[in-house]
Design a protein around this motif. Sequence first.
Motif, PDB file in Angstrom:
ATOM      1  N   TRP A   1      64.027   8.175  45.802  1.00 13.89           N
ATOM      2  CA  TRP A   1      63.476   9.518  46.044  1.00 13.89           C
ATOM      3  C   TRP A   1      62.362   9.834  45.045  1.00 13.89           C
ATOM      4  O   TRP A   1      61.275  10.254  45.436  1.00 13.89           O
ATOM      5  CB  TRP A   1      64.611  10.544  45.949  1.00 13.89           C
ATOM      6  CG  TRP A   1      64.145  11.962  45.843  1.00 13.89           C
ATOM      7  CD1 TRP A   1      63.527  12.696  46.812  1.00 13.89           C
ATOM      8  CD2 TRP A   1      64.234  12.823  44.694  1.00 13.89           C
ATOM      9  NE1 TRP A   1      63.237  13.951  46.340  1.00 13.89           N
ATOM     10  CE2 TRP A   1      63.654  14.051  45.047  1.00 13.89           C
ATOM     11  CE3 TRP A   1      64.751  12.666  43.399  1.00 13.89           C
ATOM     12  CZ2 TRP A   1      63.571  15.131  44.163  1.00 13.89           C
ATOM     13  CZ3 TRP A   1      64.674  13.735  42.523  1.00 13.89           C
ATOM     14  CH2 TRP A   1      64.090  14.948  42.898  1.00 13.89           C
ATOM     15  N   VAL A   2      62.641   9.563  43.774  1.00  9.09           N
ATOM     16  CA  VAL A   2      61.627   9.878  42.747  1.00  9.09           C
ATOM     17  C   VAL A   2      60.357   9.065  43.003  1.00  9.09           C
ATOM     18  O   VAL A   2      59.248   9.602  42.992  1.00  9.09           O
ATOM     19  CB  VAL A   2      62.169   9.583  41.325  1.00  9.09           C
ATOM     20  CG1 VAL A   2      61.070   9.832  40.290  1.00  9.09           C
ATOM     21  CG2 VAL A   2      63.365  10.460  41.017  1.00  9.09           C
TER      22      VAL A   2
ATOM     23  N   MET B   1      52.433   5.462  35.068  1.00  8.62           N
ATOM     24  CA  MET B   1      53.314   4.294  35.020  1.00  8.62           C
ATOM     25  C   MET B   1      54.243   4.212  36.239  1.00  8.62           C
ATOM     26  O   MET B   1      55.217   3.473  36.202  1.00  8.62           O
ATOM     27  CB  MET B   1      54.196   4.301  33.754  1.00  8.62           C
ATOM     28  CG  MET B   1      53.463   4.546  32.454  1.00  8.62           C
ATOM     29  SD  MET B   1      52.664   3.068  31.873  1.00  8.62           S
ATOM     30  CE  MET B   1      54.028   2.141  31.241  1.00  8.62           C
ATOM     31  N   ARG B   2      53.949   4.981  37.302  1.00  9.30           N
ATOM     32  CA  ARG B   2      54.818   4.933  38.472  1.00  9.30           C
ATOM     33  C   ARG B   2      54.928   3.506  39.012  1.00  9.30           C
ATOM     34  O   ARG B   2      56.011   3.022  39.319  1.00  9.30           O
ATOM     35  CB  ARG B   2      54.279   5.865  39.557  1.00  9.30           C
ATOM     36  CG  ARG B   2      55.104   5.900  40.807  1.00  9.30           C
ATOM     37  CD  ARG B   2      54.499   6.768  41.895  1.00  9.30           C
ATOM     38  NE  ARG B   2      55.095   6.411  43.166  1.00  9.30           N
ATOM     39  CZ  ARG B   2      54.679   5.401  43.917  1.00  9.30           C
ATOM     40  NH1 ARG B   2      53.651   4.678  43.540  1.00  9.30           N
ATOM     41  NH2 ARG B   2      55.293   5.103  45.036  1.00  9.30           N
ATOM     42  N   ARG B   3      53.782   2.835  39.135  1.00 11.13           N
ATOM     43  CA  ARG B   3      53.790   1.477  39.683  1.00 11.13           C
ATOM     44  C   ARG B   3      54.551   0.520  38.764  1.00 11.13           C
ATOM     45  O   ARG B   3      55.270  -0.376  39.227  1.00 11.13           O
ATOM     46  CB  ARG B   3      52.351   0.984  39.880  1.00 11.13           C
ATOM     47  CG  ARG B   3      51.636   1.746  40.983  1.00 11.13           C
ATOM     48  CD  ARG B   3      50.192   1.355  41.004  1.00 11.13           C
ATOM     49  NE  ARG B   3      50.046   0.015  41.531  1.00 11.13           N
ATOM     50  CZ  ARG B   3      49.353  -0.291  42.610  1.00 11.13           C
ATOM     51  NH1 ARG B   3      48.712   0.650  43.258  1.00 11.13           N
ATOM     52  NH2 ARG B   3      49.265  -1.515  43.044  1.00 11.13           N
ATOM     53  N   THR B   4      54.406   0.727  37.459  1.00  9.49           N
ATOM     54  CA  THR B   4      55.118  -0.147  36.512  1.00  9.49           C
ATOM     55  C   THR B   4      56.625   0.076  36.637  1.00  9.49           C
ATOM     56  O   THR B   4      57.395  -0.887  36.668  1.00  9.49           O
ATOM     57  CB  THR B   4      54.656   0.167  35.071  1.00  9.49           C
ATOM     58  OG1 THR B   4      53.238   0.184  35.060  1.00  9.49           O
ATOM     59  CG2 THR B   4      55.177  -0.855  34.082  1.00  9.49           C
TER      60      THR B   4
ATOM     61  N   VAL C   1      61.900  -1.767  38.474  1.00 11.07           N
ATOM     62  CA  VAL C   1      63.115  -1.480  39.263  1.00 11.07           C
ATOM     63  C   VAL C   1      63.362  -2.581  40.309  1.00 11.07           C
ATOM     64  O   VAL C   1      64.502  -2.966  40.532  1.00 11.07           O
ATOM     65  CB  VAL C   1      63.009  -0.090  39.927  1.00 11.07           C
ATOM     66  CG1 VAL C   1      64.124   0.124  40.929  1.00 11.07           C
ATOM     67  CG2 VAL C   1      63.059   0.998  38.871  1.00 11.07           C
ATOM     68  N   VAL C   2      62.282  -3.089  40.920  1.00 15.06           N
ATOM     69  CA  VAL C   2      62.501  -4.110  41.957  1.00 15.06           C
ATOM     70  C   VAL C   2      62.581  -5.525  41.379  1.00 15.06           C
ATOM     71  O   VAL C   2      62.822  -6.480  42.112  1.00 15.06           O
ATOM     72  CB  VAL C   2      61.424  -4.065  43.082  1.00 15.06           C
ATOM     73  CG1 VAL C   2      61.403  -2.713  43.755  1.00 15.06           C
ATOM     74  CG2 VAL C   2      60.049  -4.432  42.565  1.00 15.06           C
TER      75      VAL C   2
END
Lengths: 214, 533
Positions: free
Chosen positions: B84-85, B93-96, B101-102
């Motif tokens: 969700w976030v 740093m969203r992409r990082t 996480v993946v």
Amino acid sequence: MLHVESLRTRHDGRDLFTNLTLHIATGERVALLGPSGSGKTTLLRIIAGLEAAEAGRVVINERDVTNVAPHVRGVGMVFQDNQLFPHLDVAANVGYGEAVHRLSRHERDRVVADMLELVGLQGFAGRDVTTLSGGEAKRVALARTLAPRPAVLLLDEPLTGLDVALHDRLLADVRSVLAARRTTTLLVTHDPAEAAAVADRVVLLADIANVARS
Amino acid sequence: MTAVRHRTTSNYPQGWSALAGLPGAAWLALFVGVPVVALVVRVVDTDSLRVLRTSVPWRIGWFTLWQALLSAVTALAVALPVTWVLARHDFRMRRTVRAIVVSGFLLPSVVVGTAFVGMLPASLQRTWIAVVVAHAWFNVAVVVRVVGARWERIDTGLTDAAALLGAAPLRRLRTVTLPLLAPALAAASALVFLFCFTSYGIVRLLGGPGRVTIESDIALRALQIGDVGAAAVLAVAQAVFLIVVATLSTTIGPRIVRGVALPRIAARRIGIGAARRPRIAKMIVAVTLVVVCAPLVTLVVGSLRVGSAWSLGGWRSVFGGETLRGSVDVIAAVSTSARVAVVALVIALVLGACTAFAAVHGGHRGRIGDSLVLVPLALSPVTVGLGIIVAFGPNAGNLRASWWIVPIAHSLVALPLVVRLLVPVLRAVPAGLRDAAATLGASPWRTLRSIDLALTRRALAGAGGLVVAVSVGEFGASSLLTRRGAETIPVAIARLMARTGDVLRTQAFVMSTLLAVLCIAAMILVERGDAAR
């Protein structure tokens, strides 16, 4: 009654407008005119509680709702792109607000039938909303918003993107529906003719706020 | 918005696509078709079916089923908040954060198993809880990828509209977001269920002797008990079950969970600071990062501790050429894995590229081939290994004893993935470019080199990275086919973890750390190839 006082909002690090004050009496229909990008939609989202203003307050029927969550403000909004729920049919879309307010199935069906009749879509209850034409979708959106009888109705450029013939026909319908319901209404548009046709009073954004130059 | 579809009519001579499809088809027929037939014959021919008259396989089957279901539910519960976030918010740093996480899914199962052995308290080791927790951790990436891809396409205006109709946050989630997410939730659950059902490395390291799944029981019977017939029965039963589940989830599933088409472009994300509950979103990101990174940190810490003391002894013993009693030759294992990966890379890349070419340019037959190449995915790696043991034993050239059999098995596991990665890229090459090349005098060979190969170069590099990552991390088939003294890295790690002794355990952590780094590096290549789409 809708009263907006001394609103200030920022976008991308600059003030979009400051000191915006607007008063709409109960049952009055007001159209707000302003060029694209001047913050008209942002104003509606602030009134609806979907965005927070930097400063100022919003009062609906004598109640300060500035910090009240959108789902308990009593504001209805017809979005520019309708935002019909694609997984629900026409009846379930129009009856969504009634279901939230726990009306009985029977009551809900009656309200849905009334609303569809009001917007001229009798017989559309079971239709898949993704198959509706632009004008039909707009009527469903209007019916869905009016069904729970909101204290204030917000219309965000409701007739944008329709062809001329449909625009004129729908304009007349919206005018008569709003006149029939006597809901306190704020419509934003960039089209002066549309504003004049629907509203009792037309205001310019630049007259009620300090608007930043884009 | 609709995707641009290019004409895919072939500009190449008739017969090229059939010729290109042959090697892959022959390879699959020989190393998948023949072993599957051999397994079925073995089941029918002997009295191996007696194993089904005992209660053990049913008990194991029941555990396999419920741990997979529980793992899928847990993975969803852990992954949905961060999904969700990531889908709804924008932040530096969203992409990082998403990449971190993946990243868990990129790691070999043996590495994850080792990390959880190091992280979980002794009281939880060799319990079903350890298995489910590790499975959930492993599959957070699947949920984030599959569900996140749909979530970010749900217009935020829909939940805004629901809010203005009086729906509170939970009701908006229940009546708008979840129904629109349903197809992705179902797909992610099915994928995680299938992964956990056939999971082997994690179960073997964390389940111990008391917690055995069908997959680990097949390996146990074939390797340690020597009851290949019973193993074959279980392998065939498991394959039939998996095929039935996969078929149901692709045929009946969409009828039960009907999804509406969503726009192909992502909806507007809001800045995390402007979110209504910024603290909750930030906390979810922080907690998820801790949860995702903890096992990885455990690996590194574990490699620097011998017993209860900090020490570089593990690293020194691995690289110092020192062979401890009960240890495996680590340098030899690294060298074996490297050689196996190179051979698997060549086989899978050449066959995969040819098969993808045939799938794109072969018309109807090409599309059938495109589907058939997925067959190895329906078989678990342990089943592939067992099939090879049964089919190519001493009576059939004893190929199973050859060194080559391990890279061959790895190529079978990697081939469907390579084809899946290359087909969309090849399909996206506009036929007009080939037409233009032809009108400028280019021969079909030159067109192939200067247009198709040139435009799929990055995807080919990505596919190469994928094969290397699959090969160096592959454990299921390798554990059955690897000969003693010629272990690959994951097999060596599992052997070290099965022994007692502080230094041996530290060596396992050292090798797991190295393998994790290697796989992440290989998968960065894959991501780059994926971006070439």
